[in-house]
Motif scaffolding. Sequence first.
Motif, mmCIF file in Angstrom:
data_model
loop_
_atom_site.group_PDB
_atom_site.id
_atom_site.type_symbol
_atom_site.label_atom_id
_atom_site.label_comp_id
_atom_site.label_asym_id
_atom_site.label_seq_id
_atom_site.Cartn_x
_atom_site.Cartn_y
_atom_site.Cartn_z
ATOM 1 N N TYR A 112 1.015 -1.077 0.175
ATOM 2 C CA TYR A 112 -0.017 0.028 -0.148
ATOM 3 C C TYR A 112 0.815 1.280 -0.097
ATOM 4 O O TYR A 112 0.447 2.234 -0.632
ATOM 5 N N ILE A 113 2.103 1.217 0.649
ATOM 6 C CA ILE A 113 3.113 2.385 0.561
ATOM 7 C C ILE A 113 3.406 2.476 -0.701
ATOM 8 O O ILE A 113 3.280 3.793 -1.341
ATOM 9 N N MET A 114 3.824 1.560 -1.726
ATOM 10 C CA MET A 114 4.118 1.761 -3.068
ATOM 11 C C MET A 114 3.087 2.279 -3.824
ATOM 12 O O MET A 114 3.216 3.121 -4.361
ATOM 13 N N LEU A 115 1.857 1.793 -3.694
ATOM 14 C CA LEU A 115 0.714 2.416 -4.509
ATOM 15 C C LEU A 115 0.317 3.603 -4.222
ATOM 16 O O LEU A 115 0.360 4.483 -4.815
ATOM 17 N N LEU A 116 0.457 4.096 -2.923
ATOM 18 C CA LEU A 116 0.405 5.356 -2.545
ATOM 19 C C LEU A 116 1.461 6.603 -2.832
ATOM 20 O O LEU A 116 1.073 7.427 -3.548
ATOM 21 N N GLY A 117 2.636 5.889 -2.968
ATOM 22 C CA GLY A 117 3.881 6.876 -3.377
ATOM 23 C C GLY A 117 3.700 6.776 -4.825
ATOM 24 O O GLY A 117 3.980 7.941 -5.480
ATOM 25 N N ILE A 118 3.320 5.871 -5.662
ATOM 26 C CA ILE A 118 3.296 5.864 -7.073
ATOM 27 C C ILE A 118 2.164 6.838 -7.347
ATOM 28 O O ILE A 118 2.285 7.564 -8.481
ATOM 29 N N PHE A 119 1.071 6.596 -6.861
ATOM 30 C CA PHE A 119 -0.131 7.611 -7.236
ATOM 31 C C PHE A 119 0.417 9.028 -6.918
ATOM 32 O O PHE A 119 0.060 9.732 -7.757
ATOM 33 N N SER A 120 0.980 9.211 -5.830
ATOM 34 C CA SER A 120 1.239 10.519 -5.354
ATOM 35 C C SER A 120 2.195 11.348 -6.162
ATOM 36 O O SER A 120 2.032 12.470 -6.986
ATOM 37 N N ILE A 121 3.321 10.426 -6.985
ATOM 38 C CA ILE A 121 4.197 10.916 -7.675
ATOM 39 C C ILE A 121 3.616 11.220 -8.990
ATOM 40 O O ILE A 121 3.872 12.048 -9.980
ATOM 41 N N SER A 122 2.812 10.404 -9.589
ATOM 42 C CA SER A 122 1.835 10.401 -10.816
ATOM 43 C C SER A 122 0.928 11.809 -10.963
ATOM 44 O O SER A 122 0.732 12.500 -11.610
ATOM 45 N N GLY A 123 0.481 12.023 -9.716
ATOM 46 C CA GLY A 123 -0.396 13.229 -9.458
ATOM 47 C C GLY A 123 0.318 14.448 -9.504
ATOM 48 O O GLY A 123 0.028 15.366 -10.323
ATOM 49 N N ILE A 124 1.651 14.395 -9.024
ATOM 50 C CA ILE A 124 2.369 15.532 -9.044
ATOM 51 C C ILE A 124 2.839 15.872 -10.533
ATOM 52 O O ILE A 124 2.838 17.048 -11.001
ATOM 53 N N ALA A 125 3.004 14.678 -11.134
ATOM 54 C CA ALA A 125 3.635 14.941 -12.852
ATOM 55 C C ALA A 125 2.290 15.589 -13.549
ATOM 56 O O ALA A 125 2.548 16.076 -14.459
ATOM 57 N N ILE A 126 1.159 14.996 -13.270
ATOM 58 C CA ILE A 126 0.082 15.449 -13.913
ATOM 59 C C ILE A 126 -0.466 16.901 -13.834
ATOM 60 O O ILE A 126 -0.443 17.657 -14.673
ATOM 61 N N VAL A 127 -0.316 17.386 -12.396
ATOM 62 C CA VAL A 127 -0.442 18.639 -11.951
ATOM 63 C C VAL A 127 0.587 19.631 -12.691
ATOM 64 O O VAL A 127 0.297 20.638 -13.340
ATOM 65 N N ALA A 128 2.030 19.075 -12.740
ATOM 66 C CA ALA A 128 3.039 19.934 -13.336
ATOM 67 C C ALA A 128 2.735 20.170 -14.968
ATOM 68 O O ALA A 128 2.930 21.118 -15.600
ATOM 69 N N GLY A 129 2.283 19.102 -15.535
ATOM 70 C CA GLY A 129 1.952 18.846 -17.169
ATOM 71 C C GLY A 129 0.919 20.049 -17.363
ATOM 72 O O GLY A 129 0.819 20.651 -18.279
ATOM 73 N N ILE A 130 -0.160 19.967 -16.665
ATOM 74 C CA ILE A 130 -1.345 20.948 -16.653
ATOM 75 C C ILE A 130 -0.896 22.210 -16.554
ATOM 76 O O ILE A 130 -1.190 23.188 -17.286
ATOM 77 N N LYS A 131 -0.002 22.587 -15.399
ATOM 78 C CA LYS A 131 0.481 23.988 -15.295
ATOM 79 C C LYS A 131 1.367 24.393 -16.636
ATOM 80 O O LYS A 131 0.946 25.452 -17.158
ATOM 81 N N ASP A 132 2.202 23.540 -17.184
ATOM 82 C CA ASP A 132 2.939 23.824 -18.471
ATOM 83 C C ASP A 132 2.147 24.280 -19.551
ATOM 84 O O ASP A 132 2.015 25.068 -20.385
ATOM 85 N N LEU A 133 0.866 23.290 -19.521
ATOM 86 C CA LEU A 133 -0.100 23.401 -20.567
ATOM 87 C C LEU A 133 -0.787 24.793 -20.715
ATOM 88 O O LEU A 133 -1.055 25.665 -21.483
ATOM 89 N N ILE A 134 -1.177 25.419 -19.262
ATOM 90 C CA ILE A 134 -1.891 26.455 -19.159
ATOM 91 C C ILE A 134 -0.979 27.515 -19.562
ATOM 92 O O ILE A 134 -1.474 28.387 -20.270
ATOM 93 N N ASN A 135 0.122 27.716 -19.043
ATOM 94 C CA ASN A 135 1.268 28.740 -19.177
ATOM 95 C C ASN A 135 1.567 28.706 -20.877
ATOM 96 O O ASN A 135 1.644 29.795 -21.015
#
Length: 94
Positions: free
Chosen positions: A59-82
């Motif tokens: 569960y720690i692995m899944l939580l970490g992978i989902f959190s890192i994926s979320g951070i990457a998605i948010v960064a991509g969306i910010k770049d797209l908006i900019n």
Amino acid sequence: MKKIKSLDEAINNIQIHCFIDKMEKELNKITKELKKKMLIMIIPMLIIIINAFTLQNFYIMLLGIFSISGIAIVAGIKDLINSVKGKIVRKKFV
């Protein structure tokens, strides 16, 4: 009698070489930036996976992978908006 080459050809060749040099520098800069971003994403993921295997808690692995994926998605969306707003300025090469 030797034929004299046109100076236009020489000037165009020089401009093309300058353009190629600038493009290579920009490409190298972008490549370095992408490598840095990949390391920022991969190192925490590897640490999370190693911790999950040592603690035997996936569960720690899944939580970490989902959190890192979320951070990457948010960064991509910010770049797209900019880029849509025009905050990313394109450089002139010639």
